[in-house]
Write a protein that holds these residues in place. Structure first.
Motif, PDB file in Angstrom:
ATOM      1  N   ASN A   1      38.086  43.100  86.071  1.00  0.00           N
ATOM      2  CA  ASN A   1      37.808  43.590  84.771  1.00  0.00           C
ATOM      3  C   ASN A   1      36.521  42.962  84.679  1.00  0.00           C
TER       4      ASN A   1
ATOM      5  N   ASP B   1      29.016  54.552  89.777  1.00  0.00           N
ATOM      6  CA  ASP B   1      28.446  55.857  88.539  1.00  0.00           C
ATOM      7  C   ASP B   1      27.831  54.832  87.700  1.00  0.00           C
ATOM      8  N   ASP B   2      28.450  53.521  87.363  1.00  0.00           N
ATOM      9  CA  ASP B   2      27.108  52.683  87.046  1.00  0.00           C
ATOM     10  C   ASP B   2      25.785  52.407  87.488  1.00  0.00           C
TER      11      ASP B   2
ATOM     12  N   LYS C   1      28.091  43.493  86.326  1.00  0.00           N
ATOM     13  CA  LYS C   1      27.480  44.414  85.065  1.00  0.00           C
ATOM     14  C   LYS C   1      26.143  43.430  84.452  1.00  0.00           C
TER      15      LYS C   1
ATOM     16  N   TYR D   1      33.610  41.869  87.116  1.00  0.00           N
ATOM     17  CA  TYR D   1      32.946  43.322  87.691  1.00  0.00           C
ATOM     18  C   TYR D   1      31.229  43.154  86.343  1.00  0.00           C
ATOM     19  N   LYS D   2      32.791  42.969  85.009  1.00  0.00           N
ATOM     20  CA  LYS D   2      31.687  42.709  84.224  1.00  0.00           C
ATOM     21  C   LYS D   2      29.725  41.940  84.386  1.00  0.00           C
TER      22      LYS D   2
ATOM     23  N   LYS E   1      34.666  54.162  92.149  1.00  0.00           N
ATOM     24  CA  LYS E   1      33.988  54.859  91.654  1.00  0.00           C
ATOM     25  C   LYS E   1      33.258  54.868  90.725  1.00  0.00           C
ATOM     26  N   THR E   2      33.705  53.762  89.964  1.00  0.00           N
ATOM     27  CA  THR E   2      33.171  52.771  88.424  1.00  0.00           C
ATOM     28  C   THR E   2      31.551  52.433  88.382  1.00  0.00           C
ATOM     29  N   TYR E   3      31.715  51.388  90.212  1.00  0.00           N
ATOM     30  CA  TYR E   3      30.474  50.966  90.451  1.00  0.00           C
ATOM     31  C   TYR E   3      29.511  51.901  90.602  1.00  0.00           C
TER      32      TYR E   3
ATOM     33  N   LEU F   1      40.164  45.965  89.773  1.00  0.00           N
ATOM     34  CA  LEU F   1      40.088  47.049  88.982  1.00  0.00           C
ATOM     35  C   LEU F   1      40.283  47.962  89.399  1.00  0.00           C
TER      36      LEU F   1
ATOM     37  N   VAL G   1      37.547  50.814  91.278  1.00  0.00           N
ATOM     38  CA  VAL G   1      36.580  49.983  91.059  1.00  0.00           C
ATOM     39  C   VAL G   1      35.163  50.790  91.456  1.00  0.00           C
TER      40      VAL G   1
END
Length: 546
Positions: free
Chosen positions: A174, A217-218, A181, A177-178, A213-215, A208, A211
Motif C-alpha cells: 500500500n 483503474d487509477d 501515485k 503504491y502510494k 486492477k487498482t493500478y 496490496l 493491485v
C-alpha cells in the motif's frame, strides 16, 4: 537514432504480439501480467532499448525502473546495458523501492521539518534518532511525506522521467503504491507494470490485494497478458497449467499447447527426514557426476525455515563433499555490489584463469576512474599482478583479507558509495563488509580451498538451498521441492497454492517432490510437528501429468 518503424528487437529476439505492443508503445500505460518463464525482465530491457534508441525517451529525459530486490534491480540494469550499450544506459535508473525513496530523501531532505528533519549526514540504522538516523522501514514513508509536501518535487520527478517500469508489481504494498501515485498520477509518464498475480507471495509483507486492477483503474492502463513460457519443458508446463486451472481459470492455456513428453516429474515419500536426506544427496551426486548437470543448476526449495528442514540434507551433502549454498543466509549478501566487487578481486588474485572476474572487476573500477581520474584501475591491476605472482610461489592464501583491506583503502568510501545508493549509509556498508568476512570465514572452516570457497559463496559451482520466496525470478535445470506437507504449507489456502506454483515453475527440465511420515524436532525449533501429512492437493497436480 533510428525511427520507431525501423526498430527491431535486440539480438533478433522474437516477441509475442502482446509483448511487442508494450515494447513499442509511444503513449499510455500498460498492466502486463505474465506467467513464470515468460521473459518479463527481457521484455522491459527491450522496451528500454526501443525508448532510448528511437529517442521516444528524448535526451536528457530518463527511464525509471523499480524492482523489489537488489538482485532483480541489478539484473534489469545489466540487461539494458547489454541491449543498448553503456552510453544510452546511463539514462536508465534501476532502483529498488527503498533505493528510490532514499534518492528522494537525499535530494530533498530540507523539505522535512520538525520531528522528521534530517541532517545531511543522516544514517540508516536499527532505531530512530532525531535528525541523525532513520530505520530502513521509514525510507518510503519519509519519501511520501516529501512528495505530499512539495509540488516542486513532484514537478522535478515528472520532468525527469518519461517512462516508468514496475517489476514484480503483484508484490507492491500500500505504501509503495502510494509513492508511485504521488510521483506519477496525473503526469504524462508512460508506465508499464509487470508481474503475475499467481506469484503474489508477499501478502505477509503487506502486498496490496488486487493491485493490478487498482493500478489499471487509477492510471487508465491497458491490461495485457503474456502466455508463452520460454523456460520449462512440456510436461512441466502441463503441471503449471493444472495449477493455473484452479488459481486463474481464465488464463488456462488450451489443450495441445504443450505437446511433447520432455521433462520429468518425480514424487518420493520417506519414513523420516534422515532417509529423505540420504536419498536426495545420492540423487544429487548422480546428477553431478553421471549426468554432468552443473551444480548451480540444481536447487532445493523449501516453503520456509531452510535451516530446520534441510539440516539432515546439509549434513549428507557435506559428507559427500558436495558444495552447497544456504541462500537463506547468503543470497542477499552475495547479490550486493560490494560483495561482487570483493569476490571478483580475490578471484583475480588467487584464481588460475578467471576472465569473467577480470571483466566484471574492470567494468566496476573503470567507473571510479571516470569519476576522479585517479587511475585506480592501474594501481589495482599492478597490485593483483604482484599478489598473484606471490601466491603462485607460496600457495599460501592466509593473507586474503589483507588484500581485501588494500582494495577498500585504495577505493575509499567516496568511490564505494557509487556502487549503490544504500551505501551512502556508511554503517550499512561497513556491516555488509563485516558480514562478508564472517561468511567467507565460515565457508573456509568447511572448505579449505579459497577458490572453492569463493565460488561456493558466489553460487557459481554449488547446489542452492533456498525458500520458495527467495527463488522468485530464478530458474534451474533441476528443482527439488522438499516437505510438500500440510505442516509447512499452513497459511491461507490461496497464498500457499500461489507459493507452490512459484516453486514448481522454477524447474526447466526436472522436478522432484518429497514428503515424509515424520520429522524429528531439530535444535532451536519452536513450532514443530513430528508427524507429517502429505499435501494431497499439490501432489495430485503432479500425478495428473506424470
Amino acid at each position: 537514432m533510428i525511427s520507431t518503424d525501423d526498430w527491431t528487437p535486440a539480438d533478433s529476439l522474437i516477441l509475442e504480439p502482446s509483448a511487442m505492443t508494450v515494447v513499442t508503445s509511444t503513449e499510455g500505460c500498460y498492466a502486463l501480467t505474465a506467467g513464470p518463464g515468460a521473459g518479463k525482465t527481457e521484455m522491459l530491457a527491450q522496451r528500454a532499448d526501443f525508448l532510448l534508441r528511437t529517442q521516444t525517451c528524448r535526451y536528457p529525459k530518463r527511464i525509471l525502473a523499480i524492482s523489489f530486490k537488489t538482485d532483480a534491480s541489478g539484473n534489469l540494469r545489466d540487461r539494458v546495458i547489454k541491449r543498448c550499450g553503456h552510453e544510452l544506459a546511463t539514462r536508465f535508473d534501476s532502483f529498488t523501492f527503498h533505493a528510490f525513496a532514499k534518492k528522494i530523501i537525499d535530494r530533498f531532505r530540507l523539505i522535512l521539518t520538525g520531528h522528521d528533519a534530517l541532517d545531511s549526514d543522516y544514517k540508516i540504522g536499527e532505531v530512530r534518532v532525531h535528525r541523525k538516523q532513520i530505520t530502513f522501514g521509514e525510507l518510503v514513508p519519509f519519501a511520501i511525506s516529501i512528495l505530499e509536501s512539495s509540488d516542486m518535487v513532484r514537478n522535478i520527478i515528472k520532468n525527469t522521467y518519461t517512462d516508468v517500469f514496475l517489476d514484480e508489481f503483484q508484490d507492491c504494498t500500500n505504501l509503495q503504491y502510494k509513492l508511485i501515485k504521488l510521483a506519477f498520477l496525473g503526469t504524462n509518464a508512460r508506465i508499464v507494470s509487470v508481474g503475475d498475480s499467481k506469484q503474489r507471495i508477499m501478502g505477509w509483507a503487506g502486498a496490496l490485494e488486487g493491485v493490478f486492477k487498482t493500478y489499471a483503474d487509477d492510471f487508465s492502463a491497458t491490461p495485457l497478458r503474456l502466455y508463452l513460457n520460454f523456460r520449462s519443458k512440456p510436461r512441466l508446463l502441463r503441471l503449471q497449467n493444472e495449477i493455473i486451472r484452479v488459481l486463474e481459470p481464465e488464463s488456462v492455456m488450451p489443450d495441445g499447447s504443450f505437446d511433447g513428453e520432455e521433462g520429468e516429474i518425480l514424487i518420493e515419500s520417506f519414513t523420516d527426514a534422515q532417509a529423505e536426506a540420504v536419498f536426495l544427496a545420492g540423487q544429487i551426486q548422480n546428477w553431478l557426476e553421471v549426468e554432468h548437470v552443473p551444480a548451480h543448476e540444481v536447487a532445493i526449495l523449501i516453503s520456509k525455515q531452510v535451516d530446520l528442514y534441510a539440516h539432515c540434507l546439509m549434513d549428507e551433502l557435506n559428507r559427500l563433499n558436495i558444495p552447497f549454498r544456504n541462500e537463506q543466509q547468503l543470497q542477499d549478501l552475495s547479490s550486493e555490489p560490494i560483495s561482487q566487487l570483493l569476490i571478483d578481486f580475490l578471484l583475480c588474485i588467487y584464481g588460475e584463469y578467471e576472465p569473467k572476474s577480470w571483466i566484471e572487476l574492470n567494468e566496476k573500477i573503470s567507473i571510479f576512474d571516470d569519476f576522479d581520474q585517479s587511475n585506480v584501475a592501474f594501481k589495482i591491476g599492478s597490485y593483483i599482478q604482484k599478489e598473484s605472482k606471490a601466491y603462485k610461489q607460496s600457495k599460501d592464501h592466509s593473507n586474503w583479507w589483507d588484500n581485501v583491506y588494500f582494495l577498500l583503502e585504495i577505493l575509499e568510501t567516496k568511490r564505494l558509495i557509487m556502487l549503490s545508493p544504500s551505501y551512502e549509509s556508511i554503517d550499512h556498508l561497513s556491516q555488509l563488509i563485516i558480514k562478508l568476512k564472517q561468511e567467507l570465514e565460515s565457508i573456509l572452516s568447511l572448505e579449505s580451498n579459497l577458490i572453492n570457497a569463493l565460488i561456493r559463496f558466489s553460487g557459481d559451482n554449488a547446489i542452492r538451498l533456498l525458500t520458495i520466496h527467495k527463488s522468485k525470478g530464478l530458474e534451474f535445470d533441476t528443482v527439488i521441492m522438499m516437505a510438500v506437507e500440510k505442516e509447512i504449507f499452513f497459511g491461507k489456502e490461496y497464498d500457499e497454492r500461489c507459493a507452490f506454483f512459484v516453486g514448481v515453475s522454477r524447474a526447466k527440465r526436472r522436478l522432484l517432490l518429497t514428503h515424509t511420515d515424520s520429522r524429528n524436532r531439530p535444535p532451536n525449533s519452536k513450532r514443530w510437528s513430528i508427524n507429517r501429512t502429505p499435501y494431497d492437493e499439490f501432489l495430485s497436480y503432479c500425478r495428473l501429468v506424470q
